[in-house]
Scaffold this active site. Structure first.
Site, short mmCIF file in Angstrom:
data_model
loop_
_atom_site.label_atom_id
_atom_site.label_comp_id
_atom_site.label_asym_id
_atom_site.label_seq_id
_atom_site.Cartn_x
_atom_site.Cartn_y
_atom_site.Cartn_z
N ASP A 167 1.00 -1.07 0.00
CA ASP A 167 0.43 0.11 -0.16
C ASP A 167 0.77 1.24 -0.09
OD1 ASP A 167 -2.00 -2.10 0.06
OD2 ASP A 167 -1.81 -1.63 1.96
N HIS A 194 -5.33 -3.65 5.93
CA HIS A 194 -4.74 -3.91 4.58
C HIS A 194 -5.68 -4.52 3.42
CE1 HIS A 194 -2.32 -4.98 0.72
NE2 HIS A 194 -2.68 -6.46 1.07
P1 NAD Z 1 0.14 -18.59 -5.18
O1 NAD Z 1 -1.03 -19.47 -5.78
O2 NAD Z 1 1.12 -18.38 -6.47
O3 NAD Z 1 1.39 -19.44 -4.33
C1 NAD Z 1 0.81 -19.48 -2.94
C2 NAD Z 1 2.12 -20.55 -2.54
O4 NAD Z 1 1.68 -20.79 -1.34
C3 NAD Z 1 1.72 -22.13 -3.18
O5 NAD Z 1 3.06 -22.55 -3.56
C4 NAD Z 1 0.81 -22.98 -2.46
O6 NAD Z 1 1.74 -24.09 -2.65
C5 NAD Z 1 1.48 -22.37 -1.63
N1 NAD Z 1 1.24 -22.89 0.05
C6 NAD Z 1 -0.40 -23.42 0.11
N2 NAD Z 1 -0.30 -24.22 1.56
C7 NAD Z 1 0.53 -23.99 1.76
C8 NAD Z 1 1.12 -24.38 2.82
N3 NAD Z 1 0.39 -25.11 3.71
N4 NAD Z 1 2.10 -24.14 3.34
C9 NAD Z 1 3.00 -23.29 2.97
N5 NAD Z 1 2.43 -23.31 1.24
C10 NAD Z 1 2.15 -23.54 0.96
O7 NAD Z 1 -0.26 -16.99 -4.22
P2 NAD Z 1 0.53 -15.60 -4.42
O8 NAD Z 1 -0.25 -14.97 -5.54
O9 NAD Z 1 1.65 -15.84 -4.36
O10 NAD Z 1 -0.47 -15.22 -3.13
C11 NAD Z 1 -0.31 -15.87 -2.02
C12 NAD Z 1 -1.44 -14.88 -0.31
O11 NAD Z 1 -0.60 -13.45 -0.99
C13 NAD Z 1 -2.47 -15.17 -1.18
O12 NAD Z 1 -3.18 -14.81 -0.23
C14 NAD Z 1 -2.66 -12.72 -1.58
O13 NAD Z 1 -3.95 -12.36 -1.31
C15 NAD Z 1 -1.19 -12.35 -0.64
N6 NAD Z 1 -1.38 -10.78 -1.25
C16 NAD Z 1 -0.87 -10.87 -0.34
C17 NAD Z 1 -0.38 -8.99 -0.66
C18 NAD Z 1 -0.01 -7.75 0.76
O14 NAD Z 1 0.17 -6.90 0.49
N7 NAD Z 1 0.02 -8.56 1.82
C19 NAD Z 1 -0.21 -8.62 -1.47
C20 NAD Z 1 -0.37 -9.69 -2.59
C21 NAD Z 1 -1.25 -11.45 -1.93
C1 LMR Z 2 -2.97 -6.46 -2.96
O1 LMR Z 2 -3.17 -5.66 -2.21
O2 LMR Z 2 -2.31 -6.78 -3.85
C2 LMR Z 2 -3.04 -7.78 -2.38
O3 LMR Z 2 -3.50 -8.04 -1.21
C3 LMR Z 2 -3.48 -9.01 -3.02
C4 LMR Z 2 -5.38 -8.92 -3.34
O4 LMR Z 2 -6.26 -9.55 -3.61
O5 LMR Z 2 -5.40 -7.54 -4.25
#
Ligand code: NAD
Ligand code: LMR
Length: 334
Positions: A167, A194
């Site tokens: 953010d 967030h």
């Molecule tokens: P993705 O599906 O590409 O990757 C997630 C990974 O987690 C996969 O490789 C999967 O195998 C693994 N996984 C699932 N369960 C697991 C477990 N029990 N133990 C270990 N690994 C496990 O998803 P992504 O795009 O990398 O996003 C991941 C998370 O981050 C989502 O929840 C998304 O919403 C969040 N996210 C948060 C922010 C933020 O600003 N905080 C920003 C973007 C995404």
């Molecule tokens: C973001 O802000 O990009 C992440 O929290 C992923 C989402 O779901 O938007």
């Protein structure tokens, strides 16, 4: 496994030799985040855990000639315990991302149990580590980790962080686009939580301060809902991964800098916060000074406009529900 003595040998100064662990390391965020942590010279051991392919990602990164040893773990080899042993910093990007039309809260039913189970493993194997939660919905997953740690008697509020840095990055970028300025020099504090309306950029504290109300409203809305832009553009293939990796690596580096004793390391982050505890809001994002024990000081909001005060009041109504949802989940599903 790596011993503390072994990892000290890779560093010229003992205070900057740290073991960092990425849980969910083979995912869309996990891979580029692991790459950026491999490039961080404070990291001397990098352990990557995922349900699949973490050893492959580790083998790939291990050829980069930086000062860290990389090892990959799955449930089949040494598993979570092996990955987490002696960790200083644990990053959690494990879990499912959004598809168009979903809110972050819609991810709760899948990600709550993933984060709860990873938190149990951290409590058992690395109870002193700083834990950086990326998995959504962050407003609820951070309280989930806190509840698990409390139930195991290892909760340290100074070492638990919800990563809201994306953010902050978006706020810099989008503000610079509006003003025609250099985004690197455009600092914007973002507070609250967030997700959507819980994300509150304090534009009145930027160099520009007094935005035209129409511009301010549009910019605020874009910062609050910037995640949706990426989700829509990816058309079902997930959410922000590359910008999130950069955000996660920046925040992890700040936590490591604090642990290493650097001074004036300040980042907005979602932590166990005194700011609105009297109103039942135990977690809130604001500027935090990072130090050798994790959180050194949680800063107040400073002077804000009445427009921002209204946004914060609205954010608090949602935050209290999101936090309670996480707490209740752990109590009902220990
Ligand atoms: P993705 O599906 O590409 O990757 C997630 C990974 O987690 C996969 O490789 C999967 O195998 C693994 N996984 C699932 N369960 C697991 C477990 N029990 N133990 C270990 N690994 C496990 O998803 P992504 O795009 O990398 O996003 C991941 C998370 O981050 C989502 O929840 C998304 O919403 C969040 N996210 C948060 C922010 C933020 O600003 N905080 C920003 C973007 C995404
Ligand atoms: C973001 O802000 O990009 C992440 O929290 C992923 C989402 O779901 O938007």
């Amino acid at each position: 496994m790596f011993s503390r003595i072994t990892r000290r040998q890779f560093s010229t100064t003992p205070s900057t030799a740290y073991k960092t662990v990425v849980l969910g390391a083979a995912g869309g965020i996990g891979q580029p985040l692991s790459l950026l942590m491999k490039l961080n010279h404070k990291v001397t051991q990098l352990s990557l855990y995922d349900l699949r392919n973490a050893p492959g990602v580790a083998a790939d990164l291990s050829h980069i000639p930086t000062n860290s040893v990389v090892k990959g773990f799955t449930p089949d080899n040494e598993g979570l315990a092996g990955a987490l042993k002696d960790a200083d910093v644990v990053l959690i990007p494990a879990g499912v991302p959004r598809k168009p039309g979903m809110t972050r809260d819609d991810l709760f039913k899948t990600n709550a149990s993933i984060v709860r189970d990873l938190a149990k493993a951290i409590a058992d194997n690395a109870p002193k580590a700083a834990v950086l939660v990326i998995s959504n919905p962050v407003n609820s997953t951070v309280p989930i980790v806190a509840e698990v740690f409390k139930s195991k008697g290892v909760y340290n509020p100074k070492k638990l962080f919800g990563v809201t840095t994306l953010d902050v990055l978006r706020a810099s970028r989008f503000t610079s686009e509006v003003l025609g300025t250099n985004p690197v020099q455009e600092k914007v504090t973002v507070v609250g939580g967030h997700s959507g309306i819980t994300i509150v950029p304090l534009l009145s504290q930027t160099k520009k301060k007094d935005f035209d109300p129409e511009v301010r409203d549009a910019l605020t809305h874009r910062i609050q809902f910037g995640g949706d832009e990426v989700v829509q553009a990816k058309q079902g293939a997930g959410s922000a991964t590359l910008s999130m990796a950069q955000a996660g690596a920046r925040f992890a580096n700040s936590v490591l800098s604090g642990l290493a004793g650097e001074t004036d390391v300040v980042e907005p982050t979602y932590v166990d916060s005194p700011l609105f505890k009297s109103e039942g809001i135990d977690f809130f994002s604001s500027k935090v000074t990072l130090g050798t024990e994790g959180v050194k000081e949680v800063h107040g909001l400073g002077e804000i406009s009445s427009y921002e005060q209204d946004l914060i009041n609205k954010a608090k109504e949602t935050l209290i529900k999101n936090i309670q949802k996480g707490v209740t989940f752990v109590k009902e599903n220990p």
